[in-house]
Design an enzyme around this catalytic site. Structure first.
Site, PDB file in Angstrom:
ATOM      1  N   ARG A 163     -21.687  -1.832   3.074  1.00 33.59           N
ATOM      2  CA  ARG A 163     -21.102  -3.146   3.997  1.00 33.59           C
ATOM      3  C   ARG A 163     -21.029  -2.884   5.422  1.00 33.59           C
ATOM      4  O   ARG A 163     -20.776  -3.960   6.146  1.00 33.59           O
ATOM      5  CB  ARG A 163     -19.652  -3.155   3.113  1.00 33.59           C
ATOM      6  CG  ARG A 163     -18.828  -4.481   3.792  1.00 33.59           C
ATOM      7  CD  ARG A 163     -17.514  -4.804   3.166  1.00 33.59           C
ATOM      8  NE  ARG A 163     -16.422  -3.867   3.671  1.00 33.59           N
ATOM      9  CZ  ARG A 163     -15.163  -3.758   3.166  1.00 33.59           C
ATOM     10  NH1 ARG A 163     -14.831  -4.306   2.007  1.00 33.59           N
ATOM     11  NH2 ARG A 163     -14.067  -3.165   3.615  1.00 33.59           N
ATOM     12  N   ARG A 198      -9.970   6.981   4.101  1.00 41.06           N
ATOM     13  CA  ARG A 198      -9.059   5.794   3.539  1.00 41.06           C
ATOM     14  C   ARG A 198      -9.087   6.131   1.957  1.00 41.06           C
ATOM     15  O   ARG A 198      -8.045   5.684   1.348  1.00 41.06           O
ATOM     16  CB  ARG A 198      -9.866   4.457   3.734  1.00 41.06           C
ATOM     17  CG  ARG A 198      -9.666   3.739   5.172  1.00 41.06           C
ATOM     18  CD  ARG A 198     -10.918   3.255   5.582  1.00 41.06           C
ATOM     19  NE  ARG A 198     -11.102   1.668   4.978  1.00 41.06           N
ATOM     20  CZ  ARG A 198     -12.335   1.438   5.047  1.00 41.06           C
ATOM     21  NH1 ARG A 198     -13.342   1.829   5.644  1.00 41.06           N
ATOM     22  NH2 ARG A 198     -12.602   0.128   4.316  1.00 41.06           N
ATOM     23  N   ARG A 247       0.762  -1.223  -0.015  1.00 39.98           N
ATOM     24  CA  ARG A 247       0.013  -0.149   0.013  1.00 39.98           C
ATOM     25  C   ARG A 247       0.860   1.241   0.078  1.00 39.98           C
ATOM     26  O   ARG A 247       0.408   2.360  -0.099  1.00 39.98           O
ATOM     27  CB  ARG A 247      -0.868  -0.057   1.257  1.00 39.98           C
ATOM     28  CG  ARG A 247      -2.473  -0.492   0.901  1.00 39.98           C
ATOM     29  CD  ARG A 247      -2.886  -0.375   2.270  1.00 39.98           C
ATOM     30  NE  ARG A 247      -4.397  -0.067   2.247  1.00 39.98           N
ATOM     31  CZ  ARG A 247      -5.400  -1.222   2.316  1.00 39.98           C
ATOM     32  NH1 ARG A 247      -5.050  -2.567   2.483  1.00 39.98           N
ATOM     33  NH2 ARG A 247      -6.465  -1.021   2.272  1.00 39.98           N
ATOM     34  N   ARG A 271     -17.414  -4.051  11.003  1.00 41.55           N
ATOM     35  CA  ARG A 271     -15.954  -3.080  11.086  1.00 41.55           C
ATOM     36  C   ARG A 271     -16.152  -1.708  11.325  1.00 41.55           C
ATOM     37  O   ARG A 271     -16.892  -0.994  10.631  1.00 41.55           O
ATOM     38  CB  ARG A 271     -15.467  -3.331   9.537  1.00 41.55           C
ATOM     39  CG  ARG A 271     -14.745  -4.751   9.302  1.00 41.55           C
ATOM     40  CD  ARG A 271     -14.302  -4.832   7.838  1.00 41.55           C
ATOM     41  NE  ARG A 271     -13.286  -3.599   7.472  1.00 41.55           N
ATOM     42  CZ  ARG A 271     -12.590  -3.669   6.496  1.00 41.55           C
ATOM     43  NH1 ARG A 271     -12.505  -4.626   5.512  1.00 41.55           N
ATOM     44  NH2 ARG A 271     -11.705  -2.712   6.194  1.00 41.55           N
TER      45      ARG A 271
HETATM   46  P1  ADP Z   1      -9.992  -1.930   2.731  1.00 40.08           P
HETATM   47  O1  ADP Z   1      -9.305  -2.239   1.457  1.00 40.08           O
HETATM   48  O2  ADP Z   1     -11.547  -2.178   2.772  1.00 40.08           O
HETATM   49  O3  ADP Z   1      -9.603  -0.550   3.337  1.00 40.08           O
HETATM   50  P2  ADP Z   1      -8.264  -3.760   4.343  1.00 40.08           P
HETATM   51  O4  ADP Z   1      -9.161  -4.936   5.175  1.00 40.08           O
HETATM   52  O5  ADP Z   1      -7.489  -4.102   3.163  1.00 40.08           O
HETATM   53  O6  ADP Z   1      -9.598  -2.815   3.860  1.00 40.08           O
HETATM   54  O7  ADP Z   1      -7.627  -2.715   5.320  1.00 40.08           O
HETATM   55  C1  ADP Z   1      -8.253  -2.003   6.590  1.00 40.08           C
HETATM   56  C2  ADP Z   1      -7.139  -1.306   7.265  1.00 40.08           C
HETATM   57  O8  ADP Z   1      -5.937  -2.167   7.563  1.00 40.08           O
HETATM   58  C3  ADP Z   1      -6.486   0.017   6.417  1.00 40.08           C
HETATM   59  O9  ADP Z   1      -7.570   1.139   6.304  1.00 40.08           O
HETATM   60  C4  ADP Z   1      -5.158   0.256   7.300  1.00 40.08           C
HETATM   61  O10 ADP Z   1      -5.502   0.958   8.288  1.00 40.08           O
HETATM   62  C5  ADP Z   1      -4.727  -1.167   7.501  1.00 40.08           C
HETATM   63  N1  ADP Z   1      -3.869  -1.746   6.619  1.00 40.08           N
HETATM   64  C6  ADP Z   1      -4.108  -3.092   5.693  1.00 40.08           C
HETATM   65  N2  ADP Z   1      -3.367  -3.305   4.886  1.00 40.08           N
HETATM   66  C7  ADP Z   1      -2.184  -2.251   5.006  1.00 40.08           C
HETATM   67  C8  ADP Z   1      -0.963  -2.129   4.519  1.00 40.08           C
HETATM   68  N3  ADP Z   1      -0.599  -2.857   3.613  1.00 40.08           N
HETATM   69  N4  ADP Z   1      -0.419  -0.931   5.135  1.00 40.08           N
HETATM   70  C9  ADP Z   1      -0.804  -0.169   6.084  1.00 40.08           C
HETATM   71  N5  ADP Z   1      -2.084  -0.405   6.817  1.00 40.08           N
HETATM   72  C10 ADP Z   1      -2.826  -1.476   6.251  1.00 40.08           C
END
Ligand code: ADP
Length: 188
Positions: free
Chosen positions: A128, A146, A89, A134
């Site tokens: 959702r 986000r 990310r 969540r």
């Molecule tokens: P979505 O894609 O619906 O935002 P995720 O389940 O992928 O949901 O992620 C939820 C949260 O988890 C993110 O908003 C972040 O806070 C954290 N997160 C997930 N993956 C990462 C990552 N690779 N780097 C930093 N934070 C992450």
């Protein structure tokens, strides 16, 4: 070997599509969001740390996220290939991933980005949020944060892999089956 980064903004359908691709291609699915939620559910120190950021819609710091991902990959040392969902990310995460894969004589073979516009994303996530339990889906402000994080820090990862010719956009609006067919076609 396929090492796919399933890419796209929050709520673009990565988790749903990953499940389909796992069945079709026998790949190992790793979702950093799911890993963090598992830690959160067990109230571990890692979960408590991650929660501070997740609840605000911010990214968890790279160092924490990268070591968690590496640990998980080490638990599946000889996969047919990976589907990474929610990782990398940031550019720092992408560079760390490249180094990990290089250490195994492999690399990212595909980055497929589900293309869905911001208003559709907000609508889907609020929907959702009614059932997902969540906290980060229940609040429009957190959802918008986000998206801001995605545009600022995550979307450059598309261009980073575009340089090695593996990035591709996939229309992310349509039925689950239609989108799954588009992804599968891009993987062969
Ligand atoms: P979505 O894609 O619906 O935002 P995720 O389940 O992928 O949901 O992620 C939820 C949260 O988890 C993110 O908003 C972040 O806070 C954290 N997160 C997930 N993956 C990462 C990552 N690779 N780097 C930093 N934070 C992450």
């Amino acid at each position: 070997m396929i090492n796919l980064i399933l890419f796209g903004p929050p709520g673009s359908g990565k988790g749903t599509q990953a499940a389909h691709l796992v069945e079709k291609f026998g790949l190992t699915h790793i979702s950093t969001g799911d890993l963090f939620r598992y830690e959160l559910g067990n109230n571990t120190p890692l979960g408590q740390e991650a929660k501070k950021y997740m609840d605000k819609g911010e990214l968890v710091p790279d160092s924490v996220t990268i070591s968690m991902l590496e640990n998980k990959m080490n638990m599946t040392p000889n996969p047919k290939g990976y589907i990474l969902d929610g990782f990398p990310r940031t550019l720092a995460q992408a560079k760390a991933l490249d180094a990990i894969l290089q250490g195994r004589d492999t690399k990212v073979t595909h980055l497929l980005a589900l293309d869905v516009d911001d208003e559709e994303i907000v609508k889907r996530l609020l929907e959702r949020g009614k059932t997902s339990n969540r906290a980060d889906d229940a609040n429009e402000e957190v959802i918008r944060k986000r998206i801001v994080e995605y545009n600022a820090k995550t979307s450059p990862v598309f261009d980073y892999y575009d340089k090695s010719g593996v990035s591709k956009k996939i229309e992310g609006v349509g039925s689950v089956e239609e989108i799954s067919t588009r992804l599968a076609a891009a993987l062969v």
